[in-house]
Design a protein around this motif. Structure first.
Motif, PDB file in Angstrom:
ATOM      1  N   SER A 130      41.803  21.199  38.242  1.00  0.00           N
ATOM      2  CA  SER A 130      40.370  21.749  37.926  1.00  0.00           C
ATOM      3  C   SER A 130      40.199  23.093  38.998  1.00  0.00           C
ATOM      4  O   SER A 130      39.579  23.994  38.616  1.00  0.00           O
ATOM      5  N   ILE A 131      40.666  22.991  40.147  1.00  0.00           N
ATOM      6  CA  ILE A 131      40.672  23.931  41.091  1.00  0.00           C
ATOM      7  C   ILE A 131      41.295  25.220  40.467  1.00  0.00           C
ATOM      8  O   ILE A 131      40.880  26.252  40.599  1.00  0.00           O
ATOM      9  N   GLU A 132      42.751  25.006  39.996  1.00  0.00           N
ATOM     10  CA  GLU A 132      43.457  25.997  39.519  1.00  0.00           C
ATOM     11  C   GLU A 132      42.690  26.800  38.298  1.00  0.00           C
ATOM     12  O   GLU A 132      42.740  28.027  38.257  1.00  0.00           O
ATOM     13  N   SER A 133      42.190  26.097  37.360  1.00  0.00           N
ATOM     14  CA  SER A 133      41.350  26.394  36.435  1.00  0.00           C
ATOM     15  C   SER A 133      39.873  27.325  36.859  1.00  0.00           C
ATOM     16  O   SER A 133      39.973  28.220  36.278  1.00  0.00           O
ATOM     17  N   GLY A 134      39.623  26.822  37.894  1.00  0.00           N
ATOM     18  CA  GLY A 134      38.307  27.477  38.531  1.00  0.00           C
ATOM     19  C   GLY A 134      38.965  28.807  39.073  1.00  0.00           C
ATOM     20  O   GLY A 134      38.339  29.711  38.823  1.00  0.00           O
ATOM     21  N   LYS A 135      39.891  28.964  39.736  1.00  0.00           N
ATOM     22  CA  LYS A 135      40.595  30.084  40.368  1.00  0.00           C
ATOM     23  C   LYS A 135      40.890  31.091  39.030  1.00  0.00           C
ATOM     24  O   LYS A 135      40.486  32.313  39.273  1.00  0.00           O
ATOM     25  N   ILE A 136      41.482  30.818  37.952  1.00  0.00           N
ATOM     26  CA  ILE A 136      41.884  31.522  36.893  1.00  0.00           C
ATOM     27  C   ILE A 136      40.853  32.175  36.183  1.00  0.00           C
ATOM     28  O   ILE A 136      40.534  33.397  35.981  1.00  0.00           O
ATOM     29  N   SER A 137      39.612  31.190  36.181  1.00  0.00           N
ATOM     30  CA  SER A 137      38.379  31.732  35.483  1.00  0.00           C
ATOM     31  C   SER A 137      37.487  32.628  36.336  1.00  0.00           C
ATOM     32  O   SER A 137      37.266  33.770  36.033  1.00  0.00           O
ATOM     33  N   GLY A 138      37.700  32.278  37.841  1.00  0.00           N
ATOM     34  CA  GLY A 138      36.919  33.449  38.850  1.00  0.00           C
ATOM     35  C   GLY A 138      37.626  34.366  38.685  1.00  0.00           C
ATOM     36  O   GLY A 138      37.036  35.873  38.739  1.00  0.00           O
ATOM     37  N   ALA A 139      38.973  34.785  38.514  1.00  0.00           N
ATOM     38  CA  ALA A 139      39.781  35.871  38.489  1.00  0.00           C
ATOM     39  C   ALA A 139      39.275  36.654  37.222  1.00  0.00           C
ATOM     40  O   ALA A 139      39.409  38.042  37.300  1.00  0.00           O
ATOM     41  N   LYS A 140      39.386  36.090  36.197  1.00  0.00           N
ATOM     42  CA  LYS A 140      39.065  36.760  34.787  1.00  0.00           C
ATOM     43  C   LYS A 140      37.634  37.328  35.085  1.00  0.00           C
ATOM     44  O   LYS A 140      37.394  38.594  34.398  1.00  0.00           O
ATOM     45  N   GLN A 141      36.663  36.500  35.447  1.00  0.00           N
ATOM     46  CA  GLN A 141      35.498  37.138  35.623  1.00  0.00           C
ATOM     47  C   GLN A 141      35.305  38.369  36.512  1.00  0.00           C
ATOM     48  O   GLN A 141      34.420  39.274  36.433  1.00  0.00           O
ATOM     49  N   ASP A 142      36.029  38.465  37.533  1.00  0.00           N
ATOM     50  CA  ASP A 142      36.218  39.423  38.376  1.00  0.00           C
ATOM     51  C   ASP A 142      36.747  40.480  37.837  1.00  0.00           C
ATOM     52  O   ASP A 142      36.335  41.722  37.963  1.00  0.00           O
ATOM     53  N   GLN A 143      37.932  40.382  37.124  1.00  0.00           N
ATOM     54  CA  GLN A 143      38.217  41.575  36.396  1.00  0.00           C
ATOM     55  C   GLN A 143      37.420  42.160  35.305  1.00  0.00           C
ATOM     56  O   GLN A 143      37.259  43.542  35.189  1.00  0.00           O
ATOM     57  N   THR A 144      36.637  41.387  34.576  1.00  0.00           N
ATOM     58  CA  THR A 144      35.642  41.640  33.692  1.00  0.00           C
ATOM     59  C   THR A 144      34.420  42.537  34.321  1.00  0.00           C
ATOM     60  O   THR A 144      34.176  43.576  34.025  1.00  0.00           O
ATOM     61  N   ALA A 145      34.243  41.917  35.377  1.00  0.00           N
ATOM     62  CA  ALA A 145      33.016  42.937  36.181  1.00  0.00           C
ATOM     63  C   ALA A 145      33.373  43.925  36.793  1.00  0.00           C
ATOM     64  O   ALA A 145      32.768  45.014  36.696  1.00  0.00           O
ATOM     65  N   ALA A 146      34.874  43.922  37.049  1.00  0.00           N
ATOM     66  CA  ALA A 146      35.314  45.320  37.591  1.00  0.00           C
ATOM     67  C   ALA A 146      35.238  46.303  36.689  1.00  0.00           C
ATOM     68  O   ALA A 146      35.088  47.625  36.828  1.00  0.00           O
ATOM     69  N   GLU A 147      35.829  46.004  35.493  1.00  0.00           N
ATOM     70  CA  GLU A 147      35.786  46.832  34.396  1.00  0.00           C
ATOM     71  C   GLU A 147      34.557  47.535  33.841  1.00  0.00           C
ATOM     72  O   GLU A 147      34.356  48.494  33.606  1.00  0.00           O
ATOM     73  N   PHE A 148      33.609  46.565  33.888  1.00  0.00           N
ATOM     74  CA  PHE A 148      32.039  46.830  33.472  1.00  0.00           C
ATOM     75  C   PHE A 148      31.627  47.726  34.687  1.00  0.00           C
ATOM     76  O   PHE A 148      30.983  48.860  34.275  1.00  0.00           O
ATOM     77  N   ARG A 149      31.903  47.497  35.999  1.00  0.00           N
ATOM     78  CA  ARG A 149      31.497  48.454  36.990  1.00  0.00           C
ATOM     79  C   ARG A 149      31.972  49.858  36.845  1.00  0.00           C
ATOM     80  O   ARG A 149      31.566  50.896  37.240  1.00  0.00           O
ATOM     81  N   ARG A 150      33.335  49.821  36.632  1.00  0.00           N
ATOM     82  CA  ARG A 150      33.829  51.155  36.564  1.00  0.00           C
ATOM     83  C   ARG A 150      33.488  51.970  35.311  1.00  0.00           C
ATOM     84  O   ARG A 150      33.595  53.170  35.340  1.00  0.00           O
ATOM     85  N   ALA A 151      33.283  51.370  34.269  1.00  0.00           N
ATOM     86  CA  ALA A 151      32.554  51.941  33.125  1.00  0.00           C
ATOM     87  C   ALA A 151      31.256  52.784  33.408  1.00  0.00           C
ATOM     88  O   ALA A 151      30.994  53.889  32.955  1.00  0.00           O
ATOM     89  N   LEU A 152      30.629  51.722  34.091  1.00  0.00           N
ATOM     90  CA  LEU A 152      29.036  52.263  34.646  1.00  0.00           C
ATOM     91  C   LEU A 152      29.235  53.377  35.523  1.00  0.00           C
ATOM     92  O   LEU A 152      28.579  54.373  35.382  1.00  0.00           O
TER      93      LEU A 152
END
Length: 118
Positions: free
Chosen positions: A61-83
């Protein structure tokens, strides 16, 4: 037979019965003690298996949370760059789901049929 011989015979029979009774009680006590000892050993082994399964599930569960958090951070960074570039990034529907039910219901909740892999 004399009176003394009869009394000695009675005492020897009584002593034999008492000795046999003591042996029976000792045997029964030993059987109960052995059964209790074996049950304790089985309980300790089962507890260790359950703890190992819980530890493994927690690590996953911890590993899954880390992976999910990294994906969300990447998506948020891409969104912020586009903005920041002045573009309007595509918006995707957002669905908030909780994993509360799965998190609170253990994989093996029936004590009679616990089958956790360790």
């Amino acid at each position: 037979m004399s009176e003394i011989t009869k009394k000695a015979s009675r005492f020897s029979r009584l002593g034999g019965w008492v000795a046999e009774l003591v042996l029976v009680f000792a045997g029964v006590y030993a059987a109960f003690w052995l059964n209790s000892y074996q049950q304790h050993q089985q309980d300790a082994k089962r507890r260790d298996q359950i703890l190992a399964a819980l530890e493994q599930q927690l690590r996953e569960s911890i590993e899954s949370g880390k992976i999910s958090g990294a994906k969300q951070d990447q998506t948020a960074a891409e969104f912020r760059r586009a903005l920041d570039a002045g573009q309007m990034p595509p918006l995707h529907p957002f669905t908030f789901t909780t994993d509360y039910i799965r998190a609170t219901t253990p994989r093996c909740f029936n004590p009679a049929a616990l089958n956790c892999s360790t």
